[in-house]
Motif scaffolding. Sequence first.
Motif, PDB file in Angstrom:
ATOM      1  N   ARG A 430      37.101  31.327  48.462  1.00 23.86           N
ATOM      2  CA  ARG A 430      35.803  31.990  48.595  1.00 23.86           C
ATOM      3  C   ARG A 430      34.961  31.327  49.687  1.00 23.86           C
ATOM      4  NH1 ARG A 430      31.845  32.091  43.712  1.00 23.86           N
ATOM      5  NH2 ARG A 430      33.206  33.715  42.925  1.00 23.86           N
ATOM      6  N   GLU A 460      39.765  38.601  44.932  1.00 27.39           N
ATOM      7  CA  GLU A 460      40.385  39.516  45.895  1.00 27.39           C
ATOM      8  C   GLU A 460      41.792  39.876  45.449  1.00 27.39           C
ATOM      9  OE1 GLU A 460      39.935  38.349  49.975  1.00 27.39           O
ATOM     10  OE2 GLU A 460      38.158  37.176  49.457  1.00 27.39           O
ATOM     11  N   GLU A 463      44.738  39.352  47.993  1.00 29.22           N
ATOM     12  CA  GLU A 463      45.159  37.972  48.118  1.00 29.22           C
ATOM     13  C   GLU A 463      46.099  37.589  46.980  1.00 29.22           C
ATOM     14  OE1 GLU A 463      42.249  34.843  49.218  1.00 29.22           O
ATOM     15  OE2 GLU A 463      42.180  34.525  47.066  1.00 29.22           O
TER      16      GLU A 463
END
Lengths: 505, 346
Positions: A430, A460, A463
């Motif tokens: 992050r 996410e 990801e």
Amino acid sequence: MPDPLIRMRGITKRFPGVIALDGVDFTLQPGEVHALMGENGAGKSTLVKVLTGAEAFEEGKIFLGGSDTPIVNHSPQEAQTRGISTVYQEVNLCPNLSVAENLFVGRQPRRLAFVRWGEIRRRARSIMADIGVGIDVEKPLESYSIAVQQMVAIGRAIDMAAQVLILDEPTSSLNESEVRTLFELVRRLKGQGLGIVFITHFLEQVYEVCDRITVLRNGRLAGEYAIETLPRKDLVAAMLGRAFDDLAEIRVAGAAPTATTVPTVSARGLGVHGGVKPFDLNIYPGEVYGLAGLLGSGRTEVARAVYGADSHDTGTLAVKGKPIACSPRDSLKAGLAFCPESRKDEGCVAELTVRENIVLAEQTKRGAFRLIPRDEQEAIAGKYADLLQIKTASLETPIKQLSGGNQQKVILARWLATQPDFLILDEPTRGIDIGTKTEIQKLCVQLAAAGMSVLFISSEIDEMLRTCGRIGVMRDLAKVGELSGDELSSSAVMAQIAGGRHDEA
Amino acid sequence: MMRASKPWQGLKANFYGNNFLVLITVVLFIAIYVAGVFIYRDKNFGSLNSFFDMLNSNPGLIIIAAGMTMVLISGGIDISVGSQVAMYCMMFAYFMENRQANAYAMILIVLVTGVVFGLVQGALVAYLNIQPFIVTLAGMFFARGMTAMISPQTIDITNADFMALALRRIQVPFGGYVNAAGVYQTPFVYLSVVLALVGLLAVYAVMTWTRFGRNVYAVGGGEQSARLMGVDTKRTKLAVYTFNGFLTAFGGFLFCLFSTGGAVEKAQGFEMQAIASAVIGGALLTGGVGNVIGSFFGVLVQTTIVKFINFNGTLANGWSNIVLAVIMSFFIILQSVFAYVRRRRE
């Protein structure tokens, strides 16, 4: 159609460097429960603070009722005189005072200069009876559960002649039956024509009690919907800002572990009272396991329970087949490492150098009285600085001078230096640039290939799909599903996050 | 009929919950006292004279402990009170003896000085957000320094008006005893004790029945919460320290009526006695909890212990401090136990 209670038009609020609200409209009708939804940082709290006068705003207008004269609240007290009351997530009452007194702090009825206790108690009883909570109002607030305290806060808010009641995550500390009591009350107030703004992370609750939903995303209005027209899936998509299908799906080829492998970490029915509900979790050597879910869904809570940062109330935890006592120190010794979410608060020691920050956990593991020799410290720090390509002037540079991404790498290095068998990464990417992100993702896969187990938490989904072999899905503080192999796709993960019955999806 | 019962209902509400600790203090005091009456029954421990002696020697502490309790309830602390008392005593002694000041004028001047002293400390705590411990630590050094600046000498007070006030006795027509010489000893309290008790009740009334008093409890219970509920927390804190400044000056005056003199080293550790009284009386240093009546019993418990040691005659004075330490520990443990039990219940 009656006039709306509140119309906010084109509200814009800037903080240094960011636009917190960008031309947001919000309308509250009398007799409705209106959900305000969005991920953290979407601007929900800021919008409420602007409305209640806790924050100033730069542009836009707020109208009350049918009036065309815009109003500005300069303080929560001023908003209160206009009939807007707020119940905050944390109970903002005084635990040491009686329930009755809490209802009247700052506005006690008096004769001459003297507080009229009889009057206070009489009115307190009638307020609490009115909202259906029959308790002894003379006992101190702290002798009651958080739920009752929250009801007292609501009683106070209503009694202050509120037309508008704002509930800012009031249910996060309540159990199910307490939530039900609150919702009954909300429905009754709605029937009396109050407008209620309801902020929550819990999707189930939104569909249970709300009539309309306003979704915010990155400070902008993502849309206003009637509840019937917005299935859960679409709500999640609106909050996260993309449709289900427009994501490139990148798979990780990962063999599912066989039944005979001993899991590195195995949790059975692990649960924390008032926190995450009991869950099972097996993580095997050589795998990256992802935890998906909205913020507040319990991802971090799972990690904390597994690591022993929060002691669990139910269930058992085993590391490599052996049961383990529940404390961060024991976990560290057993080969667990936890790289927490907020690196500023829980990770970096800003004043210390890169080297000192890297050896911190290893030093703790060895014990405070066996100081790691300076040259060994330099060797460890140098090795991981190279491995992670930490960009720093020298190992003796204070960590506060590094960029966010490099700070994150230092924290990662700290835990790698303990040579863990199991590494928990809570939002490791992050707020860092895309290049570093990719490096960290690659590193996770490499570490797993070398036999380590990694628990990877991220907001996410892309990801996670790239890095994780299996993904557990959290919703409303419970583990609601687990996806692996061919099931892994962003639409499947999102559908699980949204939850609900299949006919709703 | 209903109307008449209201104040008592307020009193009852006030004895709920944490104020249970006050009840324990009262019981403890009675237990120690009754024990003393039995152990020293040949020495008139139980006579009214002996009880009144405890009050007569502590009028200042009664008021200052009440003020300290209020400050603790607000979540603060004031460790300057001992030095302030020394300064006020010195003001009385120096200006009346060396400058021939009028006694009544001096009372007024001291009270105003106290208000100003408290106002400054309160402003620093409330508006500059400085830790009360630090602010009043500075106040403590300042007042002690000022005492020496006024006069480094020990001065005894002989001012006729002042001594008349100091020696004014209020006699009680019962409860006395006949001493060894066969003379009947009439029990009495000094005027200063009456003033102290009236002051104590006034502080209690302010804390229980005024919005200011209730705001002090609210601020101590949760400053952020109190602010969100519409309490002006800064003004409340300012008022707390200002009011405490007044009470300290008033207590200093009463202390001076008893000690009738000024000296740099007077009232050393007085602030700690006041804190001890408040804690024994059920106040929590974390704020929000306490009762000024409790602090009065805290004073009584402390003085009873001293009396015990004195009556024995063979025990070293150090014992009174050791026993006090034990009793305070007992109270702190008791408070923790209560907090624990409450958490368990939830």
